[in-house]
Design an enzyme around this catalytic site. Structure first.
Site, PDB file in Angstrom:
ATOM      1  N   ASP A 158      -1.486   5.873   2.482  1.00  0.00           N
ATOM      2  CA  ASP A 158      -2.633   5.145   1.932  1.00  0.00           C
ATOM      3  C   ASP A 158      -3.567   6.157   1.293  1.00  0.00           C
ATOM      4  OD1 ASP A 158      -1.825   2.640   2.732  1.00  0.00           O
ATOM      5  OD2 ASP A 158      -2.750   2.812   4.703  1.00  0.00           O
ATOM      6  N   ASP A 172       2.426  -9.424   1.773  1.00  0.00           N
ATOM      7  CA  ASP A 172       1.813  -9.321   3.105  1.00  0.00           C
ATOM      8  C   ASP A 172       1.790 -10.722   3.705  1.00  0.00           C
ATOM      9  OD1 ASP A 172       1.337  -6.645   2.630  1.00  0.00           O
ATOM     10  OD2 ASP A 172      -0.706  -6.973   1.905  1.00  0.00           O
TER      11      ASP A 172
END
Length: 252
Positions: free
Chosen positions: A11, A130
């Site tokens: 990330d 997601d």
């Protein structure tokens, strides 16, 4: 026999890696190039980079970061976060990404997947999904904006639509399992692999080598992705691959 892939995920926030990383051998634990090189030395098959700021001001930084990593690392790189247009895809692919990953923008406008696939080839286009289990509806529900916003869309249905639109691969994260280190959501990946014919990267829940063995022996996904367990040194890529080989799962 196709080998299964092990993929660490970074990330990136304003050009720095977040989510806490404690590779002992790294002086600068936030530098994406150093971290990517460490994963390459461990034998990771690919790397996924997600830009979590993904605002316009951070976009230039991301392109520079991808360029810097691609110059130092020779495994395939998938980059996602905030991609809104074919021009965004082009900039990242030109900077050295092998694949681009679209999530919220593709849900809002599936034709983005089509446009990307037509210009760069399906193999370069990843749809990231997601999802959370919605018990009252007995289904997996799509979420956007980093899993924060639920959408009235069944994840298996959306997976089929994304592939039909042009996605050559799916990166599917169980938001229920994410960060728990309690194992992958096997039911989710069994349903997905039965529904679509493209490679699927499973993400969310990896906590042990046994979780990866279970994932690859009980589902037909192509790859397993993890962040924290690799970053915190709880597991290394070689440990995962050794366990998989012992379980007769083909790895590189």
């Amino acid at each position: 026999m196709l080998t299964k892939r092990i993929i660490p995920c970074l990330d990136v926030d304003h050009g720095r890696v977040k989510k806490g990383i404690n590779f002992v051998q790294l002086k600068d634990v936030g530098d994406p190039v150093a971290i990517a090189k460490a994963y390459q030395e461990q034998g990771a098959d690919e790397l996924v980079f997600l830009d979590i700021t993904a605002t316009n001001e951070a976009r230039g930084t991301l392109v520079q970061t991808v360029e810097a990593v691609a110059n130092q690392v020779f495994m395939p790189l998938t980059v996602g976060g905030g991609i809104q247009s074919v021009a965004d895809m082009h900039a990242l692919l030109r900077a050295g990404a092998d694949k681009v990953s679209l999530n919220s923008a593709a849900v809002a406008d599936p034709s983005l997947l089509t446009a990307g696939a037509e210009k760069f080839g399906r193999q370069a286009i990843v749809a990231a999904i997601d999802t959370r289990w919605q018990a009252d509806q007995n289904r997996y529900q799509v979420t956007v904006n980093g899993g924060r916003t639920p959408v009235d869309l069944d994840a298996i249905t959306w997976a089929k639509q994304a592939v039909a639109a042009g996605a050559g691969e799916l990166l599917v994260t169980s938001m229920d399992a994410d960060g728990t280190e309690s194992g992958f959501d096997l039911r989710l990946y069994q349903q997905l692999t039965a529904a679509v014919q493209v490679p699927i990267i499973a993400s969310g829940g990896a906590g042990s080598t046994a979780d990866f063995v279970q994932l690859f022996t009980q589902t037909t996904v192509s790859a397993g992705l993890a962040a924290s367990i690799f970053h915190f040194g709880e597991l290394t890529v070689p440990q995962v691959k050794t366990a998989l080989k012992q379980a007769k799962v083909a790895v590189r």
